[in-house]
Design a protein around this motif. Structure first.
Motif: not given
Length: 340
Positions: A157, A153-154, A182-183, A150, A186-187, A179-180
């Motif tokens: 971004f 992606l993070l 959520d990421l 992740i 997920t991390l 969105g931040v």
């Protein structure tokens, strides 16, 4: 808002004072300790992204420290230049340009920058992340490289998102902030100790058992299930994604199955349908009837009557689906009567 920069032209004493004042305003409560003999210089800008607070920092070698409790936030450091060492809870992690670091602002920490550095610090309120203490500790004070998982992606971004040249309207900023979160959630799930197959399955089984033992409790919800297992609601949903059913739907389905079994037993002292629904955690009889019909293809009263008409059917679970229909048989679940 941008705070007044501290420049090399300032005297060492004045520059240090201005720097401390600026940092205190941006990261209260923070102590600043210069490292080396050079006059302290740098810049701090403070802005918001939706409901998130962003601090962009650049400066000379220094140590930032916090000993007093502060607002419960998760701070995400995005380092763009230099090196940083984070110390918290007796652990430490070293980050280089491009890496990410997470720490808990509610507990003491220090951030050491041994050379000139630059980066962004994003403050994410704990309630929005819905992280348990165990989940937070699994991801804080660890270096997150922007090269794999992740982090890949993070990292890019965030670098694009936090570029001071970028501007966003209120609606877009609110969506980007979500969105931040959520990421980051997920991390946390990616780095959770329950992320391996055996650990995940064991936890799923414990959650299922917990649900089965508390079906009659009308307050049984995904929120109470997550709290009982010391995990966040977000991670609970992530945990059940491979199961093909949400936790809320699982709770409802198990309540309907037990209600169906009780209705199928019938007998002279059979309870009213509303009483059965209430006993298995349903607080609204009309909602129970609609949900029952969707799953079994019959209203609860019709199910009970059809059950009585099928007493001679071979025995099997009254709440088990009939092959090829996706629904359950109203006559199933009773042992055939024996001839006198």
């Amino acid at each position: 808002m941008e705070l007044a920069p501290v420049t090399e032209a300032d005297s060492a004493a004045d520059g240090a004072d201005r720097r401390r004042t600026a940092l205190a305003a941006a990261l209260t409560p923070t102590t600043v300790t210069p490292q080396g003999d050079r006059p302290l210089s740098g810049r701090i800008s403070v802005r918001t992204l939706g409901h998130l607070r962003v601090r962009s920092l650049e400066g000379d070698a220094q140590r930032l420290g916090r000993s007093a409790p502060a607002e419960a936030c998760v701070a995400l450091l995005v380092l763009t230049a230099g090196t940083a060492t984070l110390l918290q809870d007796g652990r430490h992690a070293v980050a280089h340009a491009g890496d990410l670091l997470l720490y808990d602002t509610a507990r003491p920490y220090t951030l050491d920058f041994p050379e000139r550095f630059a980066g962004h610090i994003v403050h994410l309120p704990r309630p929005g992340l819905q992280l348990s203490d165990a989940e937070l500790r699994a991801v804080t004070v660890t270096t997150i490289p922007a090269t794999d998982g992740i982090g890949a992606l993070l990292g890019p971004f965030l670098l694009r998102l936090l570029d001071p040249a970028q501007t966003y309207g209120p609606a877009v900023a609110a969506r980007l902030a979500a969105g931040v979160e959520d990421l980051v959630g997920t991390l946390v799930a990616e780095r959770s100790p329950f992320g391996d197959g055996d650990g995940r399955r064991a936890l799923v089984l414990r959650v299922r058992d917990h649900i089965d033992r508390r079906l009659t409790d009308p307050d049984l919800t995904p929120e109470t299930v997550a709290a009982a297992h010391h995990i966040s609601v977000r991670y609970l949903h992530k945990l059940f994604e491979p199961e093909g059913v949400t936790v809320a739907r699982l709770i409802q389905r198990r309540r309907l199955q037990e209600s169906a079994r009780e209705l199928a037993r019938g007998g002279g002292k059979a309870s009213a349908v509303a009483a059965v629904a209430h006993r298995w955690g349903f607080v609204n009889a009309a909602h129970f009837s609609r949900a029952f019909r969707r799953l079994y293809g019959h209203a609860p009263r019709d199910w009970r009557q059809l059950r009585a008409a099928h007493e001679e059917q071979p025995a099997h679970d009254p709440a088990a689906p009939v092959a090829g229909t996706g629904r359950t048989a109203p006559g199933a679940g009773r042992t055939p009567s024996r001839a006198a």
